[in-house]
Design a protein around this motif. Structure first.
Motif, PDB file in Angstrom:
ATOM      1  N   ARG A 117       1.105  -1.227   0.097  1.00 61.59           N
ATOM      2  CA  ARG A 117      -0.005   0.100  -0.119  1.00 61.59           C
ATOM      3  C   ARG A 117       0.896   1.227  -0.018  1.00 61.59           C
ATOM      4  O   ARG A 117       0.568   2.115  -0.817  1.00 61.59           O
ATOM      5  CB  ARG A 117      -1.018   0.036   1.061  1.00 61.59           C
ATOM      6  N   PRO A 118       1.849   1.122   0.843  1.00 60.67           N
ATOM      7  CA  PRO A 118       2.794   2.839   0.903  1.00 60.67           C
ATOM      8  C   PRO A 118       3.302   3.023  -0.669  1.00 60.67           C
ATOM      9  O   PRO A 118       3.210   4.097  -1.094  1.00 60.67           O
ATOM     10  CB  PRO A 118       3.602   2.477   1.848  1.00 60.67           C
ATOM     11  N   TRP A 156       4.417  14.985   7.414  1.00 56.32           N
ATOM     12  CA  TRP A 156       4.414  13.219   7.806  1.00 56.32           C
ATOM     13  C   TRP A 156       3.151  12.705   7.271  1.00 56.32           C
ATOM     14  O   TRP A 156       2.096  13.186   7.479  1.00 56.32           O
ATOM     15  CB  TRP A 156       4.340  13.179   9.381  1.00 56.32           C
ATOM     16  N   LEU A 157       2.904  11.719   6.385  1.00 57.89           N
ATOM     17  CA  LEU A 157       1.718  11.326   5.864  1.00 57.89           C
ATOM     18  C   LEU A 157       1.993   9.563   6.199  1.00 57.89           C
ATOM     19  O   LEU A 157       3.048   8.897   6.263  1.00 57.89           O
ATOM     20  CB  LEU A 157       1.716  11.033   4.292  1.00 57.89           C
ATOM     21  N   HIS A 158       0.751   9.158   6.706  1.00 60.95           N
ATOM     22  CA  HIS A 158       0.578   7.670   7.005  1.00 60.95           C
ATOM     23  C   HIS A 158      -0.692   7.125   6.536  1.00 60.95           C
ATOM     24  O   HIS A 158      -1.662   7.540   6.536  1.00 60.95           O
ATOM     25  CB  HIS A 158       0.580   7.814   8.540  1.00 60.95           C
ATOM     26  N   ASN A 159      -0.396   5.742   5.967  1.00 57.52           N
ATOM     27  CA  ASN A 159      -1.482   5.155   5.468  1.00 57.52           C
ATOM     28  C   ASN A 159      -2.122   4.161   6.288  1.00 57.52           C
ATOM     29  O   ASN A 159      -1.469   3.725   7.539  1.00 57.52           O
ATOM     30  CB  ASN A 159      -1.115   4.405   4.297  1.00 57.52           C
ATOM     31  N   GLY A 160      -3.414   4.078   6.210  1.00 59.54           N
ATOM     32  CA  GLY A 160      -4.123   3.128   7.059  1.00 59.54           C
ATOM     33  C   GLY A 160      -3.757   1.588   6.869  1.00 59.54           C
ATOM     34  O   GLY A 160      -3.183   1.263   5.979  1.00 59.54           O
ATOM     35  N   MET A 161      -4.155   0.557   7.812  1.00 60.50           N
ATOM     36  CA  MET A 161      -3.803  -0.733   7.686  1.00 60.50           C
ATOM     37  C   MET A 161      -4.735  -1.477   7.010  1.00 60.50           C
ATOM     38  O   MET A 161      -5.871  -1.083   6.572  1.00 60.50           O
ATOM     39  CB  MET A 161      -3.589  -1.528   9.081  1.00 60.50           C
ATOM     40  N   LEU A 166      -5.392  -5.549  -8.032  1.00 62.41           N
ATOM     41  CA  LEU A 166      -4.674  -5.321  -6.899  1.00 62.41           C
ATOM     42  C   LEU A 166      -4.478  -3.902  -6.780  1.00 62.41           C
ATOM     43  O   LEU A 166      -4.513  -3.316  -5.536  1.00 62.41           O
ATOM     44  CB  LEU A 166      -3.340  -6.128  -6.650  1.00 62.41           C
ATOM     45  N   ARG A 167      -3.978  -3.115  -7.666  1.00 59.94           N
ATOM     46  CA  ARG A 167      -3.590  -1.943  -7.769  1.00 59.94           C
ATOM     47  C   ARG A 167      -4.753  -1.209  -7.630  1.00 59.94           C
ATOM     48  O   ARG A 167      -4.852  -0.044  -6.708  1.00 59.94           O
ATOM     49  CB  ARG A 167      -2.834  -1.367  -8.997  1.00 59.94           C
ATOM     50  N   PHE A 168      -5.899  -1.327  -8.229  1.00 58.02           N
ATOM     51  CA  PHE A 168      -7.144  -0.781  -8.255  1.00 58.02           C
ATOM     52  C   PHE A 168      -7.767  -0.831  -6.681  1.00 58.02           C
ATOM     53  O   PHE A 168      -8.051   0.279  -5.995  1.00 58.02           O
ATOM     54  CB  PHE A 168      -8.233  -1.375  -9.085  1.00 58.02           C
TER      55      PHE A 168
END
Length: 467
Positions: free
Chosen positions: A43-44, A255-260, A290-292
């Motif tokens: 995801r990141p 700072w950027l953080h993506n969810g799990m 998967l990318r979508f």
């Protein structure tokens, strides 16, 4: 239009203005390469690769670094189990990671620093932190003195006591404080190690990223990004050690953080047996599906992964590819595939990919409804321009429908011969033969659709085939 990003440090959306518009810097935490990565690790690079793509549309020089951690206790254990040097493990799984990111369409980083190639930088940073009074040596270790940095905990928004209570803190006699974390640790003869002023040893995890970011991007960077599971302790520790090593300078401005990711609503974990390995998923689904799905939810929100969401993603892409297949006779020049304003506006709003995909759905509907050749050409150009920025609809429509589950193309000529034979049998009213060929195609995972333009076929998964 102004790019706005949610800054974890300030907990609000802010206008992004780089310190130097001629050199925009971004660092994204990469994997520890001891095995194949799981889907959450993807995801990141997909999300923040999209951010790099957006930044490059706006600034002449974007320097995007994504590191590789190639010295770690998990790597040591994997090498010991296999009876090989750590380089045999790290080179294999780093190569697999790069290949898998390419298949997902994740934007390539400009720099891919490896921890083992920056041992000198790591040692030098440890020495500076000791000299400034922010770290101390003890029994072959170098530890960061958390009490020496009053802002410790500001990024994660938690007190030191709360963070200690919620983390696995190693209690050791050589520590002044239980929260102090390791910058350098000794290596026994059977472990990888490098010479240092404190004896033969190896770096702690957190110091690696600080040293590599400094070496390639400078003391202050514009954006640091990664999963929100890294916020504490990894990113919190990076802030502390980098700020102190740089005389109080800001380490990262944003700072950027993506969810799990969750699986059927539950957290992915080895104990639950629901960790999805990307290497395996790419054998089961086209990479673009998967990318979508990785981009479908807003990056800061959790993303639920299931057979249902995968099927929905495939169905959505199939629908958009059907529109493009119906417009196959409409030529669109590459120069005409510009990004519609509403797509860029959505992404400039803190990477609002759900809104961007909603706009793509509207563009697909417009293309489907277009009547005149000019209207069809304009609608197709807008759809393709939008899709290019998001990294989807990158296949020829016919090729998309004729690929196997893992994204490889089936034997097109063999399938087409069967489809033609079925068509001939139907014309001859030999329905028994037509049905027999249909069953053969179904067994191959091929479904034939009879349309006004003639039969069309596509490959589907076994659970999508008609009874």
């Amino acid at each position: 239009m102004q790019l706005r990003l949610h800054n974890t440090l300030t907990r609000r959306n802010e206008d992004f203005v780089p310190a130097d518009p001629q050199r925009v810097t971004m660092y994204v935490c990469g994997p520890t390469v001891y095995n194949y990565v799981h889907i959450g690790n993807a995801r990141p690079p997909v999300v923040f690769g999209l951010l790099a793509r957006l930044l490059r549309r706006r600034y002449p020089n974007v320097v995007y670094a994504r590191n590789i951690t190639d010295v770690d206790d998990k790597i040591n254990a994997a090498a010991k189990d296999a009876g090989v040097p750590i380089e045999a493990i790290t080179s294999r799984f780093a190569a697999a990671y790069f290949e898998e990111m390419d298949r997902l369409g994740a934007d390539k980083a400009d720099l891919t620093p490896h921890a083992t190639r920056h041992i000198g930088d790591i040692v030098a940073m440890c020495e500076r932190l000791i000299a400034s009074g922010n770290a101390y040596a003890a029994e072959g270790h170098v530890l960061f003195d958390v009490a020496s940095y009053p802002d410790y905990g500001k990024l994660s928004g938690r007190s030191t006591e709360d963070m200690i209570a919620g983390a696995r803190v190693e209690v050791a006699p050589y520590k002044r404080n239980p929260a102090d974390f390791v910058l350098w640790k000794p290596s026994t003869p059977d472990l990888p190690g490098w010479d240092s002023p404190w004896g033969r040893g190896r770096p702690g995890w957190h110091i690696e990223c600080s040293a590599m970011a400094e070496a390639h991007l400078g003391e202050t960077i514009d954006i640091h990004a990664g999963g929100n599971d890294l916020m504490f302790p990894h990113h919190e520790n990076e802030v502390a050690q980098s700020t102190c090593a740089h005389g109080g300078k800001v380490f990262a401005r944003f700072w950027l953080h993506n969810g799990m990711l969750t699986f059927d609503g539950r957290k992915m974990s080895k104990s639950l047996g629901n960790v999805l390995v990307l290497h395996d998923l790419l054998e089961q689904y086209p990479a673009e599906v998967l990318r979508f799905l990785l981009l479908r939810a807003h990056y800061r929100q959790p993303l639920d992964w299931s057979e249902t969401t995968l099927a929905q993603a495939r169905a959505t892409l199939d629908g958009w590819y059907t529109v493009l297949r119906d417009l196959a006779d409409i030529d669109v020049a590459a120069d005409d595939r510009s990004v519609p304003t509403e797509i860029e506006a959505a992404l400039c709003d803190d990477l609002n990919t759900p809104e961007a995909f909603a706009q793509i759905a509207r563009l697909a509907a417009n293309a489907r409804a277009a009547a005149s050749p000019a209207a069809k050409r304009a609608a197709k150009a807008a759809l393709l321009g939008a899709a290019d920025l998001l990294g989807i609809l990158q296949h020829e429509p016919e090729a998309w429908f004729k690929q196997s589950a893992g994204g490889t193309e089936v034997d097109v000529e063999a399938v087409q011969r069967l489809v033609d034979a079925r068509t001939a049998a139907k014309k001859a009213r030999d329905f028994a033969e037509s049905d027999r060929i249909r069953d053969v195609l179904l067994a191959m995972g091929v479904v034939v659709e009879d349309t006004a333009q003639g039969p069309r076929w596509k490959v589907v998964k076994s659970d999508e085939r008609a009874d």
